[in-house]
Enzyme design. Structure first.
Site, PDB file in Angstrom:
ATOM      1  N   HIS A   1       0.850  -1.198   0.000  1.00 46.66           N
ATOM      2  CA  HIS A   1       0.000   0.000   0.000  1.00 46.66           C
ATOM      3  C   HIS A   1       0.880   1.240   0.000  1.00 46.66           C
ATOM      4  O   HIS A   1       2.082   1.154   0.251  1.00 46.66           O
ATOM      5  CB  HIS A   1      -0.894   0.013   1.257  1.00 46.66           C
ATOM      6  CG  HIS A   1      -0.075   0.190   2.494  1.00 46.66           C
ATOM      7  ND1 HIS A   1       0.564  -0.869   3.113  1.00 46.66           N
ATOM      8  CD2 HIS A   1       0.269   1.300   3.194  1.00 46.66           C
ATOM      9  CE1 HIS A   1       1.246  -0.416   4.149  1.00 46.66           C
ATOM     10  NE2 HIS A   1       1.089   0.888   4.225  1.00 46.66           N
TER      11      HIS A   1
ATOM     12  N   HIS B   1       5.482   6.427  -1.494  1.00 43.18           N
ATOM     13  CA  HIS B   1       6.274   5.198  -1.660  1.00 43.18           C
ATOM     14  C   HIS B   1       5.472   3.973  -1.254  1.00 43.18           C
ATOM     15  O   HIS B   1       4.496   4.082  -0.514  1.00 43.18           O
ATOM     16  CB  HIS B   1       7.568   5.273  -0.838  1.00 43.18           C
ATOM     17  CG  HIS B   1       7.326   5.206   0.643  1.00 43.18           C
ATOM     18  ND1 HIS B   1       6.923   6.310   1.376  1.00 43.18           N
ATOM     19  CD2 HIS B   1       7.403   4.176   1.527  1.00 43.18           C
ATOM     20  CE1 HIS B   1       6.769   5.944   2.641  1.00 43.18           C
ATOM     21  NE2 HIS B   1       7.052   4.662   2.760  1.00 43.18           N
TER      22      HIS B   1
END
EC number: 3.1.4.58
Length: 176
Positions: free
Chosen positions: A38, A124
């Site tokens: 995620h 990220h």
């Protein structure tokens, strides 16, 4: 009390790309399970039932008002972050929708007395934990589109940490 965070989940095609990238990582470390991949927008820390309810109500209201924007971000740099010992695929927050969404999540966390980030936002996806080094590998370019914001519960289990989606809110394109 639950350990919660707000994040964007990759779609099936993006997950496939990420797991292929993980398969090419030959380094010492622990790969993040596919279901846990995620992009975090806000780590909230320990939340009470009342804080979780207030957060959900605020996000539902923002979603209803079409104030949770869609976005696109390109993650195309493989990086080893020494202190947290992670290997991640990162990009730059250039899309105004993404920056707005990040700021809204942080503001809500602050209003509810929850954890807010002390770092500037770097979009990220963590691929590996306990990473020792950056592999010599060309990073693929992954285009991540945000279509829903998810509230995750980080649960420790015998199999490791499991991330369970507790609630989701649709992201909407700004009106032209």
């Amino acid at each position: 009390m639950k350990r919660l965070f707000l994040a964007i989940a990759p779609d099936a095609a993006q997950l496939e790309q990420l797991t292929q990238l993980q398969a090419s990582l030959d380094g010492e470390g622990r790969l993040v399970p596919r279901d846990n991949l995620h992009m975090t927008l806000a780590f909230l820390g320990q939340c009470s039932e009342a804080q979780q309810e207030a957060l959900s109500e605020s996000l539902a209201r923002l979603a209803h008002q079409r104030r949770l924007p869609t976005f696109e971000v390109t993650l195309n740099t493989l990086e080893h972050w020494v202190k947290p010992k992670i290997l991640c695929l990162k990009g730059a927050a250039r899309d105004p929708g993404l920056i707005s969404l990040f700021n809204q999540c942080q503001r809500l966390a602050q209003q509810l007395g929850l954890h807010t980030s002390e770092h500037s936002f770097t979009p990220h996806i963590t691929l590996m934990r306990k990473a020792k080094m950056l592999p010599e590998l060309k990073a693929p370019s992954l285009s991540l589109s945000g279509h829903a914001l998810h509230l995750y519960h980080s649960q420790s289990s015998e199999q490791g940490v499991l991330y369970k989606v507790l609630a989701s809110w649709p992201l909407t394109a700004p009106k032209a």
